[in-house]
Write a protein that holds these residues in place. Structure first.
Motif, PDB file in Angstrom:
ATOM      1  N   LEU A 251      43.433  43.226  38.343  1.00  0.00           N
ATOM      2  CA  LEU A 251      43.392  42.487  37.172  1.00  0.00           C
ATOM      3  C   LEU A 251      42.914  40.815  37.438  1.00  0.00           C
ATOM      4  O   LEU A 251      42.866  40.375  36.112  1.00  0.00           O
TER       5      LEU A 251
ATOM      6  N   GLU B 170      39.963  38.363  36.590  1.00  0.00           N
ATOM      7  CA  GLU B 170      39.158  39.370  35.806  1.00  0.00           C
ATOM      8  C   GLU B 170      37.984  39.328  36.386  1.00  0.00           C
ATOM      9  O   GLU B 170      36.521  38.532  36.087  1.00  0.00           O
TER      10      GLU B 170
ATOM     11  N   PHE C  90      38.056  43.281  29.526  1.00  0.00           N
ATOM     12  CA  PHE C  90      37.163  41.875  30.180  1.00  0.00           C
ATOM     13  C   PHE C  90      35.919  42.374  30.258  1.00  0.00           C
ATOM     14  O   PHE C  90      35.482  41.762  31.630  1.00  0.00           O
TER      15      PHE C  90
END
Length: 678
Positions: A176, A179, A211
Motif C-alpha cells: 500500500l 496507494e 485509500f
C-alpha cells in the motif's frame, strides 16, 4: 448498491482468460475461460480448492506467472488499459503503483537480507520521484499505519525478527506504500491464529476505506469471505462455476460444488451429528482434455447429461450466475452449517470420562529455553506449570494463539523434549524417570503428527520406506512382514497400495497428511499428538482428514491430543478442550461448554474472533482485541499473564497469579480472578 448499477465502468475486467503452464511433455490449462470484473471500491472474493486456478488468475493480472506460464487467450483490462499485450517494463510500472499484491507466505516473499524499512522504501522510491530520505520516511509512516508498534525503530529490523502476523502487516505496508487502486490478497490469513487473522482482516477493511481501493480476496476460508467480500466467485478446475453477491451466495448456493464446500465446513458441527460431508476424490488433471461438467466425477447428484457436453454459466437470479445442470434448489438451500451452529444436537454426546489411571497425565510441567548469545542470554518460558489428565480413547483439544506453548507441550507429552521440571505419566509410568532404552521402547505408544507434513517426511524416501522405517528402527518383523504392514497402513488411511512407490512431493497436501497419519500408526500407538494437522488445508480436504482421524480412533482405540488455533475444528473432533495462553492453561472443559459459554475472557476472545461462514454475523461483528502480539515469553507479566490484554483486569490481576480451579456447578476449570458468568 452494486457497482454495476452505478453505470460506471469496471476498474478491472477479465474476459475469457486462458492461462497455460507449459511443461516438458504437456501443458496445464490452469485458467480455462474465466471472465470476472471488479468495480472501484468493491471487494471480490475468489474461493475454491487448491489447484482450481484462484492464484493463477491473480498472477495473470499481475503478469507474474511462473516459468512456463503464458496467457494464451483472453483479455485483461485495467482502468481502460489492456494488460495482456504489455511488456515487462510497462507491467513493472503498474505493479505496486496501481496494482499491488499481498502474497500468502510473507517470510518467503520478503528479502531476508534487507531490513523491512528498506524494502518498503525501495517500492515507494522506484515509483515516485522522491529522495531516498523521503522514501525512508514513507516506510516508517506505512509501518505505523498498519499497526507496527515503535514503527520507526522497527523499520531497521529484518523479516525474521517479526512474528507471522507482523510480517503480514509489513507485506501490507509494502503493497500500500504507493496507494494502489487495486489490491490482490492471496490467502493473506492462512495458518494464522484467529486473533491475528481478525486483526489483519479488520486492517484490510480500514485501509480499503482509507485509500478507496478495490480488492480481490483469494482464499479457501468461507468465513473470511462472508465478512469481507461484496461479491463471490467460485472456481473449480480452472473455471468459474458460480458467481453472486455474498449474501445471495451464502443464502442460496446453487452449484453442487459450492453446496459441497459449505457442507464441509466444521463450524458448529459435532461428531454427534455424524461425519462432515467431504467431497470424494480429487479435482481433475488440468493437463488432460476435459468435457462436460468438470465436477461430475465428484458430484453426488451427477446425471448422464452432465458429461455429454460443455456446461456454461446461466442466470440463476438477478446477478447470480452458475454452471450446473442439476443445481441445488433455490429455496431451502441456505448454508446448513449455520443451522448446526445455532441448534445443538438434541442429545449431546457426553465427554469421555477420565479413568482412575488416565492414558496420559502431566503434572506441574515446565519447559524453559535459553536463547541468545553468551552476552545476551534470555530465558523463554514456553510451558509454565501445566497439569492435565487425558482419559483413554479421549480426544483432548488444545487451542491458543501462536506462541502460547501448544506445540512445546505436545512435544513434552510424547517425550521428544525433556521438561525443565514436572512429569509426564503414560500408562502409569513417568516417562522422564525411565532409562533411555526403556523410553525408546515406550515411544512406540506415543506418536506425533507434525503440522507441516511436507517438511516432516524425508523427500528422498518413497512412501513405503517412510512407513516401514519405524518398524525397522524398532526391529519389528522381517522385510516381508513389514511390507505387509505398510500395505495395511495404506488401506487404513485410504491411499492406494501402489502409493508406496511414490515420493512425498508426488502427493497432494491432503494425501501427505494421510501418509503422516499412517506413519504415526505404524507402531500401533495408544496416544497420538496431532499438531495443527489441518491448519493449511482446503475445507474439503480438511473434512476428509477430520473424518479419517475420527474413524481411526474408533478402529484402533486411540487417545488424541489435537492441537489447533481453530476452535470450530477442535470442537468437532474433541471431547474436552484446553485453552493455553503464554505457557499456561487458562481454561479446561467440555467442548460445547467452552465453545458456547466460555469462562475465561481470553477464551471468549478466541471464540468471537474466529470467522463464521455467515455474512450477517460477520458484518455486524467487531471484536475487541487489544492491539499487538501477546507479551514476550522472555518477560511474562506478573500475576495473570493475560491481564495486559484483558478488558476485565484489575489490580489483583497484576499481584496474584490465578490458579486453575474447578468451575462449579458448570464443571471444567478456569484460571481467572473474574471468570465470566452466563
Amino acid at each position: 448498491m452494486r457497482w454495476e448499477e452505478t453505470g460506471l465502468a469496471a476498474l478491472l475486467e477479465i474476459e475469457d482468460l486462458h492461462t497455460h503452464i507449459h511443461r516438458r511433455d504437456d501443458s496445464v490449462h490452469a485458467v480455462d475461460g474465466v471472465s470476472l470484473s471488479v468495480g472501484r471500491g468493491e471487494t471480490l472474493g475468489i474461493v475454491g480448492e487448491s489447484g482450481c486456478g484462484k492464484t493463477m488468475t491473480a498472477l495473470s493480472v499481475m503478469g507474474l506467472l511462473p516459468p512456463g506460464g503464458e496467457i494464451t487467450a483472453g483479455r485483461i483490462t485495467f482502468d481502460g488499459q489492456e494488460l495482456t499485450g504489455l511488456g515487462e517494463r510497462e507491467l513493472a510500472g503498474l505493479r505496486a503503483d496501481r496494482i499491488a499484491m499481498v502474497f500468502q507466505d510473507p517470510l518467503s516473499s520478503l528479502n531476508p537480507s534487507m531490513t523491512v524499512g528498506h524494502q518498503i522504501a525501495e517500492t515507494f522510491w522506484l515509483h515516485r520521484d522522491v529522495s531516498w530520505a523521503r522514501a525512508r520516511e514513507r516506510a516508517a509512516e506505512m509501518l505505523d499505519l498498519v499497526g507496527i508498534p515503535g514503527a520507526r525503530g522497527r523499520a531497521g529490523d529484518y523479516p525474521h525478527q517479526f512474528s507471522g502476523g507482523m510480517r503480514q502487516r509489513v507485506m501490507i505496508a509494502m503493497a500500500l506504500a504507493c496507494e494502489p487502486d487495486l489490491l490482490i490478497a492471496d490467502e493473506p490469513t492462512t495458518a494464522l491464529d484467529v486473533t491475528t487473522q481478525r486483526e489483519i482482516l479488520e486492517l484490510f477493511d480500514e485501509l480499503r476505506d482509507r485509500f478507496h481501493m478495490a480488492m480481490i480476496l483469494v482464499t479457501h476460508d468461507l468465513g473470511v469471505i462472508a465478512g469481507r467480500a461484496d461479491r463471490v466467485a467460485v472456481m473449480y478446475a480452472g473455471r468459474l462455476v458460480e458467481s453472486a453477491t455474498t449474501a445471495e451466495l451464502f443464502a442460496r448456493p446453487r452449484h453442487r460444488y459450492t453446496e459441497a464446500l459449505f457442507k464441509a465446513v466444521p463450524d458448529g458441527g459435532r461428531r454427534a451429528d455424524g461425519p462432515l460431508e467431504n467431497i470424494p476424490g480429487l479435482p481433475p488433471d488440468l493437463a488432460r482434455s476435459l468435457t462436460g461438467c468438470r465436477f461430475a466425477a465428484r458430484c453426488r447428484h451427477v446425471q448422464d447429461d452432465c458429461t455429454a457436453g460443455e456446461v456454461g454459466l446461466v442466470e440463476a437470479g438477478a446477478g447470480h450466475l452458475m454452471a450446473c445442470l442439476h443445481p441445488a434448489p433455490a429455496e431451502g438451500a441456505a448454508l446448513q452449517v449455520r443451522d448446526r451452529a445455532e441448534a445443538p444436537p438434541a442429545v449431546p454426546e457426553p465427554a469421555a470420562p477420565a479413568p482412575a489411571t488416565p492414558a496420559l497425565a502431566a503434572e506441574a510441567l515446565v519447559k524453559d529455553f535459553t536463547v541468545g548469545g553468551a552476552w545476551q542470554r534470555r530465558k523463554v518460558s514456553a510451558v509454565a506449570g501445566v497439569s492435565l489428565e487425558i482419559g483413554e480413547r479421549e480426544t483432548f483439544g488444545l487451542v491458543g494463539e501462536s506462541g502460547s506453548g501448544k506445540s512445546t507441550l505436545g512435544r513434552l507429552l510424547v517425550a521428544l523434549d525433556k521438561p525443565t521440571s514436572g512429569s509426564v505419566v503414560a500408562g502409569g509410568t513417568d516417562l522422564f524417570s525411565m532409562p533411555a532404552r526403556d523410553l525408546r521402547l515406550r515411544r512406540r505408544d506415543l506418536q506425533l503428527v507434525y503440522q507441516d507434513s511436507a517438511a516432516a517426511l524425508d523427500p528422498r524416501m518413497r512412501a513405503g520406506s517412510l512407513l516401514a522405517e519405524p518398524l525397522r528402527i524398532q526391529r519389528i518383523g522381517d522385510r516381508g512382514s513389514r511390507m505387509d504392514r505398510v500395505a495395511r497402513l495404506l488401506d487404513d488411511v485410504g491411499l492406494p497400495r501402489n502409493a508406496a512407490e511414490r515420493y512425498p512431493h508426488e502427493f497432494s497436501g491432503g494425501q501427505r497428511q494421510r501418509l503422516a497419519l499412517a506413519r504415526a500408526l505404524a507402531l500401533e500407538p495408544k496416544i497420538i499428538v496431532a499438531d495443527e494437522p489441518v491448519s493449511a488445508l482446503d475445507v474439503s480436504v480438511q473434512a476428509q482428514i477430520l473424518n479419517l482421524m475420527s474413524d481411526l480412533q474408533a478402529e484402533h482405540h486411540l487417545t488424541y491430543v489435537f492441537i489447533s488455533h481453530d476452535l470450530a475444528v477442535v470442537r468437532y473432533l474433541a471431547d474436552r478442550i484446553g485453552v493455553m495462553y503464554l505457557g499456561k492453561l487458562v481454561e479446561v472443559g467440555d467442548r460445547d461448554e467452552v465453545y458456547q459459554r466460555p469462562l475465561h475472557p481470553y477464551t471468549r476472545q478466541l471464540v468471537e474472533a474466529a470467522p463464521k461462514p455467515d455474512p450477517a454475523t460477520e458484518r455486524g461483528k467487531r471484536v475487541v482485541i487489544e492491539a499487538g502480539d501477546p507479551p514476550s515469553a522472555t518477560e511474562p507479566p506478573s500475576g495473570c499473564r493475560f491481564r495486559l490484554r484483558c478488558p476485565l483486569a484489575q489490580d489483583v490481576c497484576a499481584e496474584v497469579e490465578p490458579q486453575l480451579q474447578p468451575a462449579a456447578p458448570r464443571g471444567g476449570s478456569v484460571a481467572c480472578h473474574f471468570p465470566l458468568v452466563d
